[in-house]
Write a protein that holds these residues in place. Structure first.
Motif, PDB file in Angstrom:
ATOM      1  N   LEU A 132       0.822  -1.203   0.000  1.00  0.00           N
ATOM      2  CA  LEU A 132       0.000   0.000   0.000  1.00  0.00           C
ATOM      3  C   LEU A 132       0.863   1.264   0.000  1.00  0.00           C
ATOM      4  O   LEU A 132       0.503   2.278  -0.600  1.00  0.00           O
ATOM      5  CB  LEU A 132      -0.931  -0.008   1.214  1.00  0.00           C
ATOM      6  N   ARG A 133       2.033   1.214   0.663  1.00  0.00           N
ATOM      7  CA  ARG A 133       2.910   2.384   0.692  1.00  0.00           C
ATOM      8  C   ARG A 133       3.554   2.639  -0.662  1.00  0.00           C
ATOM      9  O   ARG A 133       3.666   3.776  -1.120  1.00  0.00           O
ATOM     10  CB  ARG A 133       4.010   2.189   1.744  1.00  0.00           C
ATOM     11  N   SER A 134       3.995   1.579  -1.299  1.00  0.00           N
ATOM     12  CA  SER A 134       4.789   1.728  -2.520  1.00  0.00           C
ATOM     13  C   SER A 134       3.975   1.720  -3.799  1.00  0.00           C
ATOM     14  O   SER A 134       4.443   2.176  -4.834  1.00  0.00           O
ATOM     15  CB  SER A 134       5.813   0.582  -2.602  1.00  0.00           C
ATOM     16  N   GLY A 135       2.757   1.224  -3.716  1.00  0.00           N
ATOM     17  CA  GLY A 135       1.971   1.079  -4.942  1.00  0.00           C
ATOM     18  C   GLY A 135       2.371  -0.156  -5.716  1.00  0.00           C
ATOM     19  O   GLY A 135       1.807  -0.457  -6.759  1.00  0.00           O
ATOM     20  N   LYS A 136       3.362  -0.876  -5.227  1.00  0.00           N
ATOM     21  CA  LYS A 136       3.800  -2.117  -5.852  1.00  0.00           C
ATOM     22  C   LYS A 136       3.646  -3.239  -4.840  1.00  0.00           C
ATOM     23  O   LYS A 136       3.803  -3.033  -3.651  1.00  0.00           O
ATOM     24  CB  LYS A 136       5.255  -2.014  -6.305  1.00  0.00           C
ATOM     25  N   SER A 137       3.365  -4.421  -5.325  1.00  0.00           N
ATOM     26  CA  SER A 137       3.039  -5.506  -4.401  1.00  0.00           C
ATOM     27  C   SER A 137       3.759  -6.782  -4.775  1.00  0.00           C
ATOM     28  O   SER A 137       3.993  -7.073  -5.950  1.00  0.00           O
ATOM     29  CB  SER A 137       1.532  -5.753  -4.406  1.00  0.00           C
ATOM     30  N   LYS A 138       4.099  -7.557  -3.760  1.00  0.00           N
ATOM     31  CA  LYS A 138       4.656  -8.895  -3.961  1.00  0.00           C
ATOM     32  C   LYS A 138       3.579  -9.935  -3.678  1.00  0.00           C
ATOM     33  O   LYS A 138       3.845 -11.043  -3.250  1.00  0.00           O
ATOM     34  CB  LYS A 138       5.860  -9.109  -3.043  1.00  0.00           C
ATOM     35  N   ILE A 139       2.324  -9.537  -3.927  1.00  0.00           N
ATOM     36  CA  ILE A 139       1.177 -10.407  -3.684  1.00  0.00           C
ATOM     37  C   ILE A 139       0.569 -10.833  -5.013  1.00  0.00           C
ATOM     38  O   ILE A 139       0.397 -10.007  -5.924  1.00  0.00           O
ATOM     39  CB  ILE A 139       0.103  -9.694  -2.841  1.00  0.00           C
ATOM     40  N   ILE A 140       0.246 -12.100  -5.118  1.00  0.00           N
ATOM     41  CA  ILE A 140      -0.488 -12.615  -6.279  1.00  0.00           C
ATOM     42  C   ILE A 140      -1.847 -13.095  -5.796  1.00  0.00           C
ATOM     43  O   ILE A 140      -1.934 -13.916  -4.876  1.00  0.00           O
ATOM     44  CB  ILE A 140       0.270 -13.770  -6.962  1.00  0.00           C
ATOM     45  N   GLY A 141      -2.900 -12.553  -6.382  1.00  0.00           N
ATOM     46  CA  GLY A 141      -4.251 -12.969  -6.029  1.00  0.00           C
ATOM     47  C   GLY A 141      -4.692 -14.150  -6.882  1.00  0.00           C
ATOM     48  O   GLY A 141      -4.529 -14.131  -8.100  1.00  0.00           O
ATOM     49  N   VAL A 142      -5.211 -15.170  -6.232  1.00  0.00           N
ATOM     50  CA  VAL A 142      -5.686 -16.374  -6.941  1.00  0.00           C
ATOM     51  C   VAL A 142      -7.178 -16.518  -6.699  1.00  0.00           C
ATOM     52  O   VAL A 142      -7.629 -16.503  -5.546  1.00  0.00           O
ATOM     53  CB  VAL A 142      -4.942 -17.635  -6.454  1.00  0.00           C
ATOM     54  N   ILE A 143      -7.951 -16.656  -7.766  1.00  0.00           N
ATOM     55  CA  ILE A 143      -9.403 -16.814  -7.659  1.00  0.00           C
ATOM     56  C   ILE A 143      -9.807 -18.151  -8.269  1.00  0.00           C
ATOM     57  O   ILE A 143      -9.515 -18.428  -9.430  1.00  0.00           O
ATOM     58  CB  ILE A 143     -10.151 -15.676  -8.373  1.00  0.00           C
ATOM     59  N   VAL A 144     -10.480 -18.976  -7.453  1.00  0.00           N
ATOM     60  CA  VAL A 144     -10.980 -20.271  -7.921  1.00  0.00           C
ATOM     61  C   VAL A 144     -12.456 -20.389  -7.564  1.00  0.00           C
ATOM     62  O   VAL A 144     -12.925 -19.766  -6.612  1.00  0.00           O
ATOM     63  CB  VAL A 144     -10.199 -21.447  -7.298  1.00  0.00           C
ATOM     64  N   PRO A 145     -13.212 -21.185  -8.310  1.00  0.00           N
ATOM     65  CA  PRO A 145     -14.615 -21.388  -7.960  1.00  0.00           C
ATOM     66  C   PRO A 145     -14.804 -22.070  -6.607  1.00  0.00           C
ATOM     67  O   PRO A 145     -15.661 -21.677  -5.821  1.00  0.00           O
ATOM     68  CB  PRO A 145     -15.142 -22.257  -9.106  1.00  0.00           C
ATOM     69  N   GLU A 146     -14.019 -23.128  -6.330  1.00  0.00           N
ATOM     70  CA  GLU A 146     -14.162 -23.865  -5.079  1.00  0.00           C
ATOM     71  C   GLU A 146     -12.802 -24.384  -4.631  1.00  0.00           C
ATOM     72  O   GLU A 146     -12.152 -25.133  -5.363  1.00  0.00           O
ATOM     73  CB  GLU A 146     -15.117 -25.062  -5.238  1.00  0.00           C
TER      74      GLU A 146
END
Length: 335
Positions: A54-68
């Motif tokens: 949030l501070r840098s505007g850059k992230s080392k996070i990957i969001g994963v979306i699955v149905p179940e």
């Protein structure tokens, strides 16, 4: 808990250097990096990954979306993703939609707010509006789809050749002497289930001049209504001798229905599912199935995303080939 100021004081380096270590900057020597990380471990320091994003505007996070998440197919994909991402310096956040577009939209909006570095996702059965996916793309957040991509141009995806899978399953039944075929088809709003049905039809029609007949039962729910409909089909069509089911979980229910009608598998009816779930081997007879290469799908999707995070590359679609796994439920029984 100790902070980076204490780590800097003990190691004798600047706050900026400590920060660079946790951001995996190449500007830090390996010797300094090891010293900082050792002190951090000794102090039980854990960097706040989200706050840094949030501070840098850059992230080392990957969001994963699955149905179940509890679906064995998608859990295998998550396993493949984690294998690739674990040593990359990125962290994973997993969200499940329960096959609902509103939950999918909520997850995508949350990922935007968290400034995730990238997104890996499989769209829900309900998804027809791609507005929130477009927001991710317009925010220049790399996104790679797996299994179920949206109908959008120039997106990265890793998919299975479901049409070929349906064809292979059906031809397997035909080669094992089945002539009266039934395909138990999944919800036709979902592209992969349409492709499996089309593969079934292509194989059945190819052999239609050889005395092969076929029919399709399209299921719309996951409840008793579908099971009652299938039971009525079995009652009205006692000569069915080969059944291809869109997924292994439903294949087990079909197997139980056949047993309830005192039909022997594979002696009277041969059965094949789709997915190669491990529970297919825990029942009798063990169910033949089409392997979806789910772990490899997750690995490839994650690999493509990490490459996109490092450099600009053209959109690509990787198509995996399904494999037949023959077990007792479809074998030829000698007389």
């Amino acid at each position: 808990m100790a902070g980076i100021k204490e780590i800097a004081k003990i190691t004798g380096v600047s706050l900026a250097t400590v920060s660079r270590v946790f951001n995996q900057s190449p500007l830090v020597s390996e010797k300094t990096r090891e010293r900082v990380l050792k002190v951090a471990r000794d102090l039980d320091y854990r960097p706040n990954v989200m706050a840094a994003a949030l501070r840098s505007g850059k992230s080392k996070i990957i969001g994963v979306i699955v149905p179940e998440v509890n679906n064995l197919f998608f859990s295998g994909i998550i396993n493949g993703i984690e294998r690739i991402v674990s040593d990359s310096g990125f962290h994973i956040i997993i969200s499940q939609t329960h096959e609902q577009q509103d939950k999918e939209n909520t997850a995508l909006n949350s990922f935007l707010e968290l400034n995730v570095g990238g997104v890996l996702m499989s769209i829900s059965k309900e998804t027809e509006d791609y507005t929130n996916i477009q927001k991710i793309i317009e925010a220049e957040i790399p996104i790679v789809f797996f299994d179920r991509p949206p109908k959008l141009k120039e997106v990265d995806s890793v998919v299975l050749d479901d049409h070929l899978g349906g064809y292979i399953a059906t031809e397997h039944l035909i080669k094992n002497n089945c002539t009266q075929l039934l395909h138990v088809a999944g919800n036709q709003q979902v592209g992969i289930f349409r492709d499996r049905k089309d593969g079934f039809l292509a194989a059945a029609e190819k052999h239609g001049t050889s005395g092969i007949s076929h029919m399709v039962a399209e299921l719309k729910t996951t409840g008793n209504q579908d099971l009652q409909r299938l039971d009525a089909i079995f009652k009205a069509n006692p000569n069915i001798d080969g059944i291809f089911v869109y997924g292994d979980e439903m294949a087990i229910q079909v197997l139980q229905q056949l047993k309830n009608r005192n039909l022997k598998v594979p002696e009277q009816v041969k059965l094949i599912g789709f997915g190669n779930a491990n529970y297919s081997t825990l029942i009798q007879p063990q169910i033949s199935s089409i392997d979806q290469e789910n772990v490899m799908m997750g690995e490839l999707a994650a690999t493509i995303l990490l490459k996109k995070l490092k450099e600009e590359v053209k959109p690509t679609t990787k198509v995996l080939s399904p494999k037949l796994v023959q077990r007792a439920s479809s074998k030829v029984v000698s007389t």
